[in-house]
Design a protein around this motif. Structure first.
Motif, mmCIF file in Angstrom:
data_model
loop_
_atom_site.group_PDB
_atom_site.id
_atom_site.type_symbol
_atom_site.label_atom_id
_atom_site.label_comp_id
_atom_site.label_asym_id
_atom_site.label_seq_id
_atom_site.Cartn_x
_atom_site.Cartn_y
_atom_site.Cartn_z
ATOM 1 N N PHE A 137 -12.600 -15.009 -17.971
ATOM 2 C CA PHE A 137 -11.946 -13.747 -17.603
ATOM 3 C C PHE A 137 -11.960 -13.571 -16.084
ATOM 4 C CE2 PHE A 137 -13.787 -13.328 -21.772
ATOM 5 C CZ PHE A 137 -12.860 -12.602 -22.516
ATOM 6 N N HIS A 138 -10.877 -12.940 -15.579
ATOM 7 C CA HIS A 138 -10.924 -12.426 -14.204
ATOM 8 C C HIS A 138 -10.334 -11.015 -14.202
ATOM 9 C CE1 HIS A 138 -7.107 -15.067 -13.173
ATOM 10 N NE2 HIS A 138 -6.992 -14.471 -14.336
ATOM 11 N N TRP A 139 -9.120 -10.809 -13.762
ATOM 12 C CA TRP A 139 -8.587 -9.445 -13.765
ATOM 13 C C TRP A 139 -7.738 -9.229 -15.011
ATOM 14 C CZ3 TRP A 139 -3.426 -8.229 -13.982
ATOM 15 C CH2 TRP A 139 -2.530 -9.278 -13.734
ATOM 16 N N SER A 140 -7.407 -7.955 -15.289
ATOM 17 C CA SER A 140 -6.574 -7.611 -16.430
ATOM 18 C C SER A 140 -5.887 -6.277 -16.159
ATOM 19 C CB SER A 140 -7.426 -7.494 -17.698
ATOM 20 O OG SER A 140 -8.280 -6.355 -17.612
ATOM 21 N N PRO A 141 -4.870 -5.905 -16.944
ATOM 22 C CA PRO A 141 -4.257 -4.586 -16.774
ATOM 23 C C PRO A 141 -5.268 -3.449 -16.923
ATOM 24 C CG PRO A 141 -2.843 -5.976 -18.113
ATOM 25 C CD PRO A 141 -4.121 -6.732 -17.920
ATOM 26 N N MET A 142 -6.245 -3.601 -17.832
ATOM 27 C CA MET A 142 -7.273 -2.571 -18.004
ATOM 28 C C MET A 142 -8.097 -2.427 -16.731
ATOM 29 S SD MET A 142 -7.112 -1.206 -21.090
ATOM 30 C CE MET A 142 -8.736 -0.542 -21.398
ATOM 31 N N MET A 143 -8.387 -3.550 -16.083
ATOM 32 C CA MET A 143 -9.138 -3.483 -14.834
ATOM 33 C C MET A 143 -8.307 -2.817 -13.739
ATOM 34 S SD MET A 143 -10.804 -6.545 -12.488
ATOM 35 C CE MET A 143 -12.062 -6.987 -13.693
ATOM 36 N N ASP A 144 -7.040 -3.197 -13.647
ATOM 37 C CA ASP A 144 -6.166 -2.583 -12.643
ATOM 38 C C ASP A 144 -6.161 -1.065 -12.787
ATOM 39 O OD1 ASP A 144 -5.528 -4.974 -11.510
ATOM 40 O OD2 ASP A 144 -3.514 -5.103 -12.348
ATOM 41 N N PHE A 145 -5.935 -0.593 -14.022
ATOM 42 C CA PHE A 145 -5.871 0.852 -14.264
ATOM 43 C C PHE A 145 -7.210 1.513 -13.949
ATOM 44 C CE2 PHE A 145 -6.284 4.584 -17.032
ATOM 45 C CZ PHE A 145 -5.189 5.318 -16.597
ATOM 46 N N GLY A 146 -8.295 0.877 -14.360
ATOM 47 C CA GLY A 146 -9.614 1.448 -14.095
ATOM 48 C C GLY A 146 -9.917 1.557 -12.615
ATOM 49 N N TYR B 243 -10.135 4.765 -7.389
ATOM 50 C CA TYR B 243 -9.870 4.861 -5.958
ATOM 51 C C TYR B 243 -8.608 5.656 -5.595
ATOM 52 C CZ TYR B 243 -13.352 1.125 -5.658
ATOM 53 O OH TYR B 243 -14.501 0.385 -5.760
ATOM 54 N N TYR B 244 -7.804 6.017 -6.586
ATOM 55 C CA TYR B 244 -6.524 6.663 -6.310
ATOM 56 C C TYR B 244 -6.399 7.890 -7.199
ATOM 57 C CZ TYR B 244 -1.419 7.054 -5.629
ATOM 58 O OH TYR B 244 -0.151 7.492 -5.337
ATOM 59 N N GLU C 75 -1.387 7.738 -12.607
ATOM 60 C CA GLU C 75 -0.278 7.851 -13.571
ATOM 61 C C GLU C 75 1.080 7.589 -12.928
ATOM 62 O OE1 GLU C 75 -1.089 11.820 -11.708
ATOM 63 O OE2 GLU C 75 -2.319 10.276 -12.681
ATOM 64 N N THR C 76 1.155 7.602 -11.601
ATOM 65 C CA THR C 76 2.421 7.322 -10.926
ATOM 66 C C THR C 76 2.704 5.820 -10.832
ATOM 67 O OG1 THR C 76 1.412 7.265 -8.718
ATOM 68 C CG2 THR C 76 2.160 9.411 -9.542
ATOM 69 N N CYS C 77 1.712 4.999 -11.216
ATOM 70 C CA CYS C 77 1.850 3.555 -11.092
ATOM 71 C C CYS C 77 2.230 2.918 -12.427
ATOM 72 C CB CYS C 77 0.544 2.940 -10.595
ATOM 73 S SG CYS C 77 -0.031 3.605 -8.998
ATOM 74 N N PHE D 93 -11.688 -3.358 -2.022
ATOM 75 C CA PHE D 93 -10.551 -2.790 -2.746
ATOM 76 C C PHE D 93 -9.998 -1.659 -1.894
ATOM 77 C CE2 PHE D 93 -8.125 -0.162 -5.559
ATOM 78 C CZ PHE D 93 -7.601 -1.029 -6.510
ATOM 79 N N ARG D 94 -8.776 -1.817 -1.476
ATOM 80 C CA ARG D 94 -8.124 -0.754 -0.713
ATOM 81 C C ARG D 94 -6.663 -0.673 -1.118
ATOM 82 N NH1 ARG D 94 -5.647 -2.944 4.045
ATOM 83 N NH2 ARG D 94 -6.100 -5.200 4.248
ATOM 84 N N LEU D 95 -6.103 0.497 -0.924
ATOM 85 C CA LEU D 95 -4.712 0.748 -1.300
ATOM 86 C C LEU D 95 -3.869 0.891 -0.049
ATOM 87 C CD1 LEU D 95 -5.430 3.297 -4.163
ATOM 88 C CD2 LEU D 95 -4.757 0.907 -4.403
ATOM 89 N N VAL D 96 -2.721 0.247 -0.073
ATOM 90 C CA VAL D 96 -1.825 0.231 1.086
ATOM 91 C C VAL D 96 -0.507 0.877 0.695
ATOM 92 C CG1 VAL D 96 -0.632 -1.226 2.760
ATOM 93 C CG2 VAL D 96 -2.895 -1.898 1.907
ATOM 94 N N GLU D 97 -0.130 1.914 1.425
ATOM 95 C CA GLU D 97 1.141 2.586 1.160
ATOM 96 C C GLU D 97 2.289 1.683 1.605
ATOM 97 O OE1 GLU D 97 1.468 5.367 -0.400
ATOM 98 O OE2 GLU D 97 -0.632 6.020 -0.445
ATOM 99 N N LYS D 98 3.276 1.564 0.724
ATOM 100 C CA LYS D 98 4.456 0.763 1.026
ATOM 101 C C LYS D 98 5.703 1.638 0.996
ATOM 102 C CE LYS D 98 2.683 -3.446 1.354
ATOM 103 N NZ LYS D 98 2.869 -4.349 2.514
ATOM 104 N N LYS D 99 6.511 1.530 2.023
ATOM 105 C CA LYS D 99 7.720 2.326 2.109
ATOM 106 C C LYS D 99 8.629 2.045 0.919
ATOM 107 C CE LYS D 99 11.481 3.534 5.299
ATOM 108 N NZ LYS D 99 12.110 3.250 6.615
ATOM 109 N N GLY D 100 9.081 3.109 0.272
ATOM 110 C CA GLY D 100 9.965 2.963 -0.874
ATOM 111 C C GLY D 100 9.243 2.813 -2.197
#
Length: 261
Positions: free
Chosen positions: A131-140, A145-146, A150-152, A186-193
């Motif tokens: 195992f490494h990453w998964s959709p459940m991990m992404d959402f968690g 951190y965000y 629900e907007t993603c 783990f950091r979030l980067v805002e992307k235009k659009g």
């Protein structure tokens, strides 16, 4: 004019292709041991499905054209692939009460979507389950951190949730994976659009190979057989052969740095 075609010729050709695949892609030791499985249980091959190689949309389309029969055997040897394709394959299998037989590798999307889709799971010859990453991990992690996860759009998240619920598996297992992989940044980067920010994520370790005990106690997986991580020394040698030098793989709860071939 040529002789008439008999169905047994097709069946013999099918067996031969499977045996040649195993001979070409696996170690001689594994080939000799798995031959015993085929000769003892050759009838299981009739009507069986083989998921060998990447789980992609080409694989999914082939399965749509020739779906596995209900209660049939599905032999797997896969390092994973496209998460959306793996989710669709898992969803298809989950409705057919199949027996999944893992032969050598079942990593990433194979472990996350194919194993939970099975009605019965058999591990033959101590496969590497990883195992490494998964959709459940992404959402968690986005939820942690965000403030507006629900907007993603989390690819294949609902499919994974449904599989885990149907199989009565621990939905928080991703946290066990994250702990062994050791999230470094783990950091979030805002992307235009883009409404949803992009993630920048790094782990200390590349993959976690849980033991049979960990799969049963931490995830709730039911199966017969044993896995690579049950024997650290033997599994470490297989990791060396499979991953390039320097790759950090967690076997059970111990980090092993691949020595390469």
């Amino acid at each position: 004019m040529g002789g008439s075609f008999h169905p047994s010729q097709w069946l013999y050709g099918k067996y031969l292709r499977v045996i040649m695949y195993i001979y070409m892609s696996l170690s001689l030791r594994f080939f000799l041991s798995i031959m015993g499985l085929f000769f003892i249980s050759a009838c299981a091959l009739e009507g069986a499905t083989f998921l060998f190689g990447p789980l992609n949309f080409e694989t999914y389309e082939k399965l749509k054209r020739e779906p596995p029969p209900n209660s049939s055997s599905v032999f797997v040897d896969s390092g994973g692939g496209d998460v959306d394709a793996a989710a669709k394959i898992g969803d298809m299998l989950s409705s057919r009460q199949v027996r999944v037989i893992a032969l050598r590798d079942c990593l990433s999307g194979c472990a996350e979507f194919i194993l939970p889709a099975a009605d019965i799971i058999e591990f033959k010859n101590n496969p590497i389950i990883g195992f490494h990453w998964s959709p459940m991990m992404d959402f968690g992690q986005y939820s942690r951190y965000y403030h507006k996860p629900e907007t993603c759009n989390f690819s294949a998240l609902n499919a994974q949730k449904e599989l885990l619920l149907k199989s009565d598996l621990n939905p928080s297992f991703w946290m066990e994976i994250e702990q062994r992989l050791e999230l470094r940044t783990f950091r979030l980067v805002e992307k235009k659009g883009h409404i949803c920010p992009w993630k920048v994520r790094e782990f200390e370790n590349h993959m976690w190979l849980p033991t049979s005990q960990q799969l049963r106690e931490l995830w709730g997986l039911k199966f017969t057989g044993s896995v690579c991580a049950d024997n650290f020394q033997r599994c470490a040698r297989r990791v060396d052969r499979r991953w390039k030098k320097g790759t950090r793989i967690v076997i059970g709860d111990v980090v092993h740095i691949s020595r390469g071939r």
